[in-house]
Enzyme design. Structure first.
Site, PDB file in Angstrom:
ATOM      1  CE  LYS A 112      -4.479  -1.391   1.698  1.00 31.92           C
ATOM      2  NZ  LYS A 112      -5.536  -1.176   2.674  1.00 31.92           N
ATOM      3  CE  LYS A 195      -6.113  -8.037  -1.773  1.00 33.29           C
ATOM      4  NZ  LYS A 195      -5.870  -7.571  -0.406  1.00 33.29           N
ATOM      5  CE  LYS A 198     -13.518  -3.248   0.281  1.00 36.46           C
ATOM      6  NZ  LYS A 198     -13.342  -2.940   1.673  1.00 36.46           N
TER       7      LYS A 198
HETATM    8  P1  TYM Z   1     -10.829  -5.631   3.828  1.00 42.73           P
HETATM    9  O1  TYM Z   1     -11.811  -4.548   4.047  1.00 42.73           O
HETATM   10  O2  TYM Z   1      -9.736  -5.410   2.849  1.00 42.73           O
HETATM   11  O3  TYM Z   1     -11.556  -6.970   3.432  1.00 42.73           O
HETATM   12  C1  TYM Z   1     -12.632  -7.498   4.187  1.00 42.73           C
HETATM   13  C2  TYM Z   1     -12.567  -9.008   4.193  1.00 42.73           C
HETATM   14  O4  TYM Z   1     -12.587  -9.509   2.844  1.00 42.73           O
HETATM   15  C3  TYM Z   1     -11.477 -10.367   2.636  1.00 42.73           C
HETATM   16  N1  TYM Z   1     -11.013 -10.197   1.241  1.00 42.73           N
HETATM   17  C4  TYM Z   1     -10.839 -11.200   0.387  1.00 42.73           C
HETATM   18  N2  TYM Z   1     -11.015 -12.527   0.494  1.00 42.73           N
HETATM   19  C5  TYM Z   1     -10.766 -13.288  -0.593  1.00 42.73           C
HETATM   20  N3  TYM Z   1     -10.345 -12.783  -1.783  1.00 42.73           N
HETATM   21  C6  TYM Z   1     -10.161 -11.459  -1.952  1.00 42.73           C
HETATM   22  N4  TYM Z   1      -9.776 -10.962  -3.120  1.00 42.73           N
HETATM   23  C7  TYM Z   1     -10.402 -10.602  -0.832  1.00 42.73           C
HETATM   24  N5  TYM Z   1     -10.319  -9.252  -0.650  1.00 42.73           N
HETATM   25  C8  TYM Z   1     -10.694  -9.033   0.639  1.00 42.73           C
HETATM   26  C9  TYM Z   1     -10.418  -9.917   3.618  1.00 42.73           C
HETATM   27  O5  TYM Z   1      -9.502 -10.947   3.900  1.00 42.73           O
HETATM   28  C10 TYM Z   1     -11.256  -9.550   4.818  1.00 42.73           C
HETATM   29  O6  TYM Z   1     -11.550 -10.680   5.589  1.00 42.73           O
HETATM   30  N6  TYM Z   1      -7.783  -5.227   7.764  1.00 42.73           N
HETATM   31  C11 TYM Z   1      -9.039  -5.773   7.330  1.00 42.73           C
HETATM   32  C12 TYM Z   1     -10.228  -5.306   8.133  1.00 42.73           C
HETATM   33  C13 TYM Z   1     -10.092  -5.483   9.602  1.00 42.73           C
HETATM   34  C14 TYM Z   1     -10.241  -6.692  10.320  1.00 42.73           C
HETATM   35  C15 TYM Z   1     -10.067  -6.348  11.684  1.00 42.73           C
HETATM   36  C16 TYM Z   1     -10.496  -8.010   9.951  1.00 42.73           C
HETATM   37  C17 TYM Z   1      -9.852  -4.491  10.509  1.00 42.73           C
HETATM   38  N7  TYM Z   1      -9.844  -5.021  11.753  1.00 42.73           N
HETATM   39  C18 TYM Z   1     -10.127  -7.309  12.704  1.00 42.73           C
HETATM   40  C19 TYM Z   1     -10.553  -8.968  10.963  1.00 42.73           C
HETATM   41  C20 TYM Z   1     -10.372  -8.624  12.309  1.00 42.73           C
HETATM   42  C21 TYM Z   1      -9.260  -5.364   5.868  1.00 42.73           C
HETATM   43  O7  TYM Z   1      -8.696  -4.407   5.401  1.00 42.73           O
HETATM   44  O8  TYM Z   1     -10.191  -6.084   5.228  1.00 42.73           O
END
Ligand code: TYM
Length: 336
Positions: A112, A195, A198
């Site tokens: 990032k 991947k 968004k």
């Molecule tokens: P975020 O917002 O990027 O994504 C949310 C969830 O979606 C999953 N994900 C994917 N799974 C499979 N293939 C993909 N291409 C893909 N893109 C996203 C992510 O693994 C996630 O589970 N840091 C985290 C948010 C967060 C969080 C937490 C998660 C903040 N605090 C505490 C668990 C526990 C994030 O940016 O997810």
């Protein structure tokens, strides 16, 4: 220690099929067996610039999408992170527990921040500490996420252990990642080695949970393929990222194993898989989309769910934070 699920998603734009298959669909399944907190992580979102009005809109949209996907906001806790101040407070304490070297190894920060690390926010670097705080503020034991969050979860485990060791307590559980299903890493429709995300500038790279049937069909039709017929065995997917991705998405949506998906299309052209995949994707997403649109028409209802969720979350977080403050040695002046 009792079992509790915590997971989160950033309100930084449309939720896509990766978020759904990697995370939210599993939340819906797990909610029958655990007490759950599902958080819209707006504090994480601002580690990169967010337009304030858009952030508010996205926060409601993500909450609505979770509920439309089947998360029960009465039984479980859905809230936005900024409404529970304990997240930021515990994250500060974890900033003092985690080591620079640990955070410096985080691949997501490197990706990032890109080449211009000097210009990345301090928050982006400390991001995983806040994530550990999210989970541990509720003594969360299980964390259903996609594969891309695995490294952050390992860091959360290290933080829980170091805190417990440093202070000689058994305060925090060591949380377990739950990386479930056949689509734990959904890839871009335009490049099977990237991947689905968004932040990809091309909307054709992802299927959004809000795309209508025509858009879904068009995106799948345009998805990248390779020149060969589909393989006869799972091993035949090696070195064929686009075939692996489309079959993986199909398997997840049709609720079949990857082996059975491979058998179903063995030796056929991509177009056969794409036709079936479009049907299954539309059938899966359409009911959610109806529910999503209905919810978004009633912002008051979404806000009420979020407010109630935050209240319940604060009630769990308060005593944990007090326990942490006492362990760390913060003096409660004038209080017992
Ligand atoms: P975020 O917002 O990027 O994504 C949310 C969830 O979606 C999953 N994900 C994917 N799974 C499979 N293939 C993909 N291409 C893909 N893109 C996203 C992510 O693994 C996630 O589970 N840091 C985290 C948010 C967060 C969080 C937490 C998660 C903040 N605090 C505490 C668990 C526990 C994030 O940016 O997810």
């Amino acid at each position: 220690m009792s079992e509790r699920i915590f997971s989160g998603v950033q309100p930084t734009g449309n939720l896509h099929l990766g978020n759904y298959l990697g995370a939210i669909r599993n939340w819906v399944k797990l909610q029958n067996d655990y007490d759950c907190l599902f958080c819209v992580v707006d504090l994480h979102a601002i580690t990169v610039w967010q337009d304030p009005a858009m952030l508010r809109t996205s926060t409601r949209e993500v909450a609505a999408a979770m509920i439309a996907a089947g998360v029960d906001p009465e039984k479980h806790i859905i809230f936005n992170q900024s409404q529970v101040p304990g997240h930021a407070e515990l994250a500060w304490i974890f900033n003092c527990v985690a080591r620079m070297g640990w955070l410096g190894r985080m691949t997501q920060f490197k990706e990032k921040a890109g080449k211009d690390k000097e210009n990345a926010s301090v928050g982006l670097f400390a991001y995983p500490n806040l994530m550990a705080a999210d989970i541990l503020l509720y003594k969360g034991t299980h964390v259903p996420v996609g594969e891309d969050q695995k490294q952050h979860l390992e860091l959360a485990r290290d933080i829980a252990q170091k805190f417990n060791n440093d202070y000689g307590v058994d305060l925090f559980p060591v949380p377990e990642p739950l990386i479930l299903g056949t689509a734990t890493r959904v890839m871009s429709l335009k490049d099977g080695s990237k991947k689905m995300s968004k932040s990809d500038p091309s909307d054709l790279s992802r299927i959004n949970m809000t795309d209508d049937a025509d858009t879904i069909q068009r995106k799948i039709k345009k998805a990248k393929t390779d020149p060969d017929h589909l393989p006869e065995s799972v091993q035949g997917l090696d070195g064929r990222p686009e075939a692996r991705n489309l079959l993986g998405i199909y398997a997840a949506l049709a609720d079949v194993s990857i082996e059975s998906a491979v058998n179903e299309f063995a030796g056929q052209q991509f177009s056969a898989l794409k036709d079936r995949l479009s049907d299954v994707a539309v059938a899966n997403l359409a009911p959610m989309q109806d529910a999503y649109r209905r919810l978004l028409n009633d912002k008051g209802q979404i806000d009420a769910y979020l407010a109630h969720g935050a209240e319940r979350a604060r009630a769990i977080a308060g005593p944990v934070l007090r326990e942490v403050q006492d362990v760390v040695g913060f003096l409660h002046v004038g209080k017992s």
